[in-house]
Enzyme design. Structure first.
Site, PDB file in Angstrom:
ATOM      1  N   CYS A 130       3.248  61.262  -0.079  1.00 24.00           N
ATOM      2  CA  CYS A 130       3.768  59.955  -0.493  1.00 24.00           C
ATOM      3  C   CYS A 130       5.116  60.055  -1.201  1.00 24.00           C
ATOM      4  O   CYS A 130       6.014  59.243  -0.958  1.00 24.00           O
ATOM      5  CB  CYS A 130       2.751  59.243  -1.388  1.00 24.00           C
ATOM      6  SG  CYS A 130       2.101  60.246  -2.730  1.00 24.00           S
ATOM      7  N   HIS A 243       5.263  54.480  -6.732  1.00 21.33           N
ATOM      8  CA  HIS A 243       5.913  55.714  -7.172  1.00 21.33           C
ATOM      9  C   HIS A 243       7.400  55.452  -7.401  1.00 21.33           C
ATOM     10  O   HIS A 243       8.048  54.759  -6.613  1.00 21.33           O
ATOM     11  CB  HIS A 243       5.777  56.812  -6.111  1.00 21.33           C
ATOM     12  CG  HIS A 243       4.412  57.404  -6.005  1.00 21.33           C
ATOM     13  ND1 HIS A 243       3.358  57.043  -6.813  1.00 21.33           N
ATOM     14  CD2 HIS A 243       3.936  58.379  -5.169  1.00 21.33           C
ATOM     15  CE1 HIS A 243       2.289  57.761  -6.466  1.00 21.33           C
ATOM     16  NE2 HIS A 243       2.610  58.567  -5.479  1.00 21.33           N
TER      17      HIS A 243
END
EC number: 1.2.1.11
Length: 340
Positions: A130, A243
């Site tokens: 990710c 994130h």
């Protein structure tokens, strides 16, 4: 004519998101199957305006299915992905199991779509980590213009990257802070995550880096350019979803910040929000549920000859996992299978 699609791990965070995104993007599905472990047999999951019941992964026959999006751990993937691939079903795998296999393409469609043609060696395509996925989307157009020599990245990664257990631990510990009699010691993480940051994601390696940091290095080289030098510090932060990354980029050629801003605005998959004023940037909470990777804080780095700094934010359950897998499926259908 559409595709027969399987979502493996359909009851997990990423699996549910895969089903949502397939529906949102109107992927040409003729038939869909949601698979999970036997203990979740019959659990209902949503696919657009439909509700479907999960089937038992261990008993499922992949013969005749076009593609399977896997969102289960490496151990189960190791058992079931080869079975699906051998049955003629192309596997798009979200685990780390095949990412570093030279016979398996590792793909971010905005960055290296041509790699999709390498799927046939094992009938498997890997989805990147990710933290890597959102970063290389931002790096690619800049690399094409000025050639990147070195990247220094610090990540601020949400607890959803550690799955439902990570999200539950943040929630429970946050409540416990306000109720001193309700102690919630760390279980999923190595230290308390509520109101704290932890510079430790995945296991430690011999050189002192963590495996998460190593993944960013190895995957960037495989996806973008093996000559790029990259060093990472990966940090878990008390954010549920999204994130963030602070990137320092050194180029071979000079790249003005204004030109960089224009390049990024025109690049696929990116959204630039970069105003030098209070609130003129994107934070994780604002990117949740969005397809884009957001770029802010673009500025020259005067400490090196050809340097830029920027801030990169994305929904890790989407671009970092489910969205990228669906984009690979779209690419596979468009470039290879050509049904839809």
């Amino acid at each position: 004519m559409g595709y027969k699609v399987v979502v493996v791990g359909a009851t997990g965070n990423v699996g549910r998101e895969m089903l949502n995104i397939l529906a949102e993007r109107e992927f040409p599905v003729d038939q869909i199957a949601a698979l999970a472990s036997r203990k979740s047999l019959g659990t209902e999951v949503s696919f657009g305006d439909k509700t479907i019941k999960t089937q038992d992964l261990a008993a499922f026959d992949f013969t005749g299915w076009d593609m399977a999006l896997f969102a289960i751990g490496s151990t189960a993937t190791k058992e079931f992905a080869p079975k699906a691939a051998a049955a003629g079903c192309v596997v798009i795998d979200n685990s780390s199991l095949y990412r570093y296999d030279p016979d398996v393409p590792l793909i971010v469609p905005e960055v290296n779509p041509e790699a999709v043609h390498g799927y046939s060696k094992k009938n498997i395509i890997a989805n990147p980590n990710c933290s890597t996925a959102q970063m290389v989307v931002a790096l690619k157009p800049l690399h094409d213009r000025a050639r990147i020599k070195r990247v220094v990245v610090s990540t601020y990664q949400s607890v959803s990257g550690a799955g439902k257990e990570g999200m539950d631990e943040l929630w429970d510990q946050t409540k416990a802070v306000y109720n001193p009699t309700d102690d919630k010691p760390a279980k999923k993480f190595t230290k308390q995550i509520a109101f704290n940051v932890i510079p430790h994601i995945d296991v430690f390696m011999e050189d002192g880096s963590t495996k998460e940091e190593w993944k960013m290095v190895a995957e960037t080289k495989k996806i973008l350019d093996k000559s790029i030098k990259l060093t990472a510090t990966c940090v878990r932060v008390p954010v549920f979803v999204g994130h963030s990354e602070a990137l320092n980029i050194e180029f071979e050629d000079f790249l003005d910040e204004d030109e960089a801003r224009d390049i990024l605005r025109e690049a696929p998959g990116l959204m630039v929000i970069d105003k030098r004023e209070d609130g003129g940037y994107v934070t994780p909470i604002e990117c949740v549920g969005d397809f884009a990777t957001f770029i802010s804080r673009i500025r020259q780095d005067s400490t090196i000859e050809n340097g830029l700094n920027l801030w990169c934010v994305s929904d890790n359950l989407r671009k970092g996992a489910a969205l990228n897998a669906v984009q690979i499926a779209e690419l596979l259908g468009r470039e290879v299978l050509k049904k839809g």
